[in-house]
Structures are given as C-alpha cells and as structure tokens.
Design a protein around this motif. Structure first.
Motif, short mmCIF file in Angstrom:
data_model
loop_
_atom_site.label_atom_id
_atom_site.label_comp_id
_atom_site.label_asym_id
_atom_site.label_seq_id
_atom_site.Cartn_x
_atom_site.Cartn_y
_atom_site.Cartn_z
N LEU A 110 0.84 -1.21 0.00
CA LEU A 110 0.00 0.00 0.00
C LEU A 110 0.87 1.25 0.00
O LEU A 110 0.58 2.23 -0.70
N TRP A 111 1.92 1.23 0.82
CA TRP A 111 2.83 2.39 0.88
C TRP A 111 3.50 2.61 -0.47
O TRP A 111 3.53 3.73 -0.99
N TYR A 112 4.04 1.55 -1.09
CA TYR A 112 4.71 1.69 -2.39
C TYR A 112 3.73 2.17 -3.46
O TYR A 112 4.08 2.97 -4.32
N ASN A 113 2.50 1.67 -3.41
CA ASN A 113 1.50 2.11 -4.38
C ASN A 113 1.19 3.60 -4.21
O ASN A 113 1.13 4.34 -5.19
N LYS A 114 1.03 4.01 -2.96
CA LYS A 114 0.69 5.41 -2.69
C LYS A 114 1.84 6.36 -2.96
O LYS A 114 1.68 7.40 -3.59
N VAL A 115 3.04 5.99 -2.51
CA VAL A 115 4.18 6.90 -2.58
C VAL A 115 4.88 6.85 -3.93
O VAL A 115 5.25 7.88 -4.48
N LEU A 116 5.08 5.65 -4.48
CA LEU A 116 5.84 5.53 -5.73
C LEU A 116 4.98 5.17 -6.93
O LEU A 116 5.50 5.04 -8.04
N GLY A 117 3.69 4.99 -6.74
CA GLY A 117 2.80 4.75 -7.86
C GLY A 117 2.90 3.36 -8.46
O GLY A 117 2.54 3.16 -9.62
N THR A 118 3.36 2.38 -7.68
CA THR A 118 3.40 1.00 -8.19
C THR A 118 2.00 0.41 -8.19
O THR A 118 1.07 0.97 -7.59
N GLU A 119 1.89 -0.74 -8.85
CA GLU A 119 0.65 -1.52 -8.82
C GLU A 119 1.01 -2.96 -8.54
O GLU A 119 2.08 -3.43 -8.96
N VAL A 120 0.15 -3.67 -7.87
CA VAL A 120 0.39 -5.09 -7.59
C VAL A 120 0.20 -5.86 -8.88
O VAL A 120 -0.85 -5.79 -9.51
N SER A 121 1.25 -6.59 -9.30
CA SER A 121 1.13 -7.42 -10.50
C SER A 121 0.88 -8.88 -10.17
O SER A 121 0.32 -9.61 -10.98
N ALA A 122 1.26 -9.31 -8.97
CA ALA A 122 1.02 -10.70 -8.58
C ALA A 122 1.23 -10.87 -7.09
O ALA A 122 1.94 -10.09 -6.46
N ARG A 123 0.58 -11.88 -6.57
CA ARG A 123 0.77 -12.28 -5.18
C ARG A 123 1.20 -13.74 -5.19
O ARG A 123 0.59 -14.57 -5.88
N VAL A 124 2.25 -14.04 -4.42
CA VAL A 124 2.78 -15.40 -4.37
C VAL A 124 1.80 -16.26 -3.56
O VAL A 124 1.56 -15.98 -2.39
N GLN A 125 1.27 -17.30 -4.21
CA GLN A 125 0.24 -18.13 -3.59
C GLN A 125 0.79 -19.31 -2.81
O GLN A 125 0.14 -19.80 -1.89
N ASP A 126 1.99 -19.76 -3.19
CA ASP A 126 2.50 -20.98 -2.56
C ASP A 126 4.02 -20.99 -2.63
O ASP A 126 4.62 -20.16 -3.31
N GLY A 127 4.63 -21.92 -1.96
CA GLY A 127 6.08 -22.06 -2.01
C GLY A 127 6.78 -21.27 -0.93
O GLY A 127 6.14 -20.71 -0.03
N GLY A 159 4.37 -13.23 -0.57
CA GLY A 159 5.10 -12.17 -1.24
C GLY A 159 4.22 -11.45 -2.24
O GLY A 159 3.21 -11.98 -2.72
N ILE A 160 4.59 -10.22 -2.53
CA ILE A 160 3.82 -9.39 -3.45
C ILE A 160 4.77 -8.79 -4.48
O ILE A 160 5.83 -8.25 -4.12
N PHE A 161 4.40 -8.90 -5.76
CA PHE A 161 5.18 -8.30 -6.84
C PHE A 161 4.53 -6.99 -7.25
O PHE A 161 3.32 -6.93 -7.47
N LEU A 162 5.36 -5.96 -7.38
CA LEU A 162 4.88 -4.63 -7.76
C LEU A 162 5.51 -4.22 -9.08
O LEU A 162 6.67 -4.54 -9.35
N THR A 163 4.75 -3.47 -9.87
CA THR A 163 5.24 -2.99 -11.16
C THR A 163 5.01 -1.49 -11.29
O THR A 163 4.06 -0.96 -10.72
N PHE A 164 5.91 -0.84 -12.06
CA PHE A 164 5.70 0.57 -12.41
C PHE A 164 4.88 0.66 -13.70
O PHE A 164 4.57 1.74 -14.16
N GLY A 165 4.56 -0.49 -14.30
CA GLY A 165 3.69 -0.49 -15.46
C GLY A 165 4.24 -1.15 -16.70
O GLY A 165 3.48 -1.50 -17.59
N ASP A 166 5.54 -1.35 -16.79
CA ASP A 166 6.12 -1.97 -17.98
C ASP A 166 6.58 -3.40 -17.72
O ASP A 166 6.31 -4.29 -18.52
N SER A 167 7.31 -3.60 -16.65
CA SER A 167 7.84 -4.93 -16.34
C SER A 167 6.83 -5.73 -15.53
O SER A 167 5.96 -5.16 -14.88
N ASP A 168 7.00 -7.04 -15.56
CA ASP A 168 6.10 -7.87 -14.76
C ASP A 168 6.28 -7.60 -13.28
O ASP A 168 5.35 -7.70 -12.49
N HIS A 169 7.50 -7.27 -12.88
CA HIS A 169 7.71 -6.77 -11.52
C HIS A 169 8.99 -5.96 -11.48
O HIS A 169 9.96 -6.26 -12.16
#
Length: 157
Positions: A24-41, A46-56
């Motif tokens: 939430l902080w990274y999204n608010k402050v740096l404008g990232t978006e959640v691209s994926a959440r690690v479901q297992d393993g 874990g949460i992957f964030l993107t600035f919009g071009d890369s998968d994370h």
C-alpha cells in the motif's frame, strides 16, 4: 568485453514486516501496482509490484519473525522518467505530502537524488539524471568529479 553486460537494475526484492502494508505504501508513494501475489512455495505471501512496464520491479517478501529488516543494503536508486529538475521537485513535494522520512538530498553532478525511507527502513533514492548516459558521458563526469555527493537543497513543488 564484459562477461555479463548488465544494463539497469531490473528489480529489487525486499524483506518487509508486512507485505500488504508495504505494498500500500509503495502504491501510494511511488505509484506502483500489484502485478502478482505469491500463492505458494517458500515466498508465499510475497507481493510483486510494477511501475507499469515490467512484470515486476519491486518484490516484497515477508521477513522472518525477529529478522532485522531494512539493513540488507545501503539504498536502491530509482531513475525517474523526468525531463527537468521540476519533475524531481514534484517528486519531493509528493514525498513530503505523504509524510515520508527524508534522509538527504545529494547532488552527484550527473544527477540529483532524494534519499528516503520506506516503512521498514529501506533507503531508496529517486533521482533526476542531469548528464545523458549516451557515449559514456555520465560515467566520465562521475569519474572526473570523484563520485561527488554534495548535500543540496531542493524546493518542493
């Protein structure tokens, strides 16, 4: 010829106390978006964030209980998509508006960077590149100025 030719930092992985709160902080402050959440393993939660071009671009993994976080590295530099110093001033104003703890502002000659902390104490830098990377100009200037890191002031916009 270099055995491995690295162009830019592709992504960073941080251990954080609370990946959801940090996302939430990274999204608010740096404008990232959640691209994926690690479901297992081993990185479940874990949460992957993107600035919009890369998968994370940034990954936030849960730290182990009692682990020291925010001390895994000195800082991570994030080059802004910027044209002028006003873009950096606007970034500074945004950080201040979000009550982000600022460490310092440094003039490297080739760039000017704002150093600040995320909620887990990781130091990040956003910077405006003053000297073009083309033809090794920035490398030569940084070499010639001896790795300049002069504290400076910046008026936020």
């Amino acid at each position: 010829m270099k055995p491995i030719n690295v162009k830019r930092i592709a992504h960073i992985v941080l251990y954080v106390k609370d990946p959801d709160a940090s996302a939430l902080w990274y999204n608010k402050v740096l404008g990232t978006e959640v691209s994926a959440r690690v479901q297992d393993g081993p990185y479940k939660g874990g949460i992957f964030l993107t600035f919009g071009d890369s998968d994370h671009d940034i990954a936030l993994f849960p730290a182990q209980e009692g682990a020291t976080t925010g001390r895994e590295f000195e800082h991570i530099g994030l080059q802004l998509v910027s044209r002028t110093m006003d873009d950096l001033r606007r970034a500074y104003g945004h950080l201040l508006a979000n009550e982000v703890r600022i460490a310092e502002i440094l003039d490297h000659g080739v760039s000017v960077g704002i150093y600040f902390y995320d909620p887990d104490g990781h130091m990040l830098e956003v910077f405006h590149q003053l000297t073009d990377h083309a033809d090794g100009k920035a490398i030569a200037q940084l070499h010639d100025n001896g790795g300049q890191a002069d504290p400076t002031q910046l008026d936020p916009l």
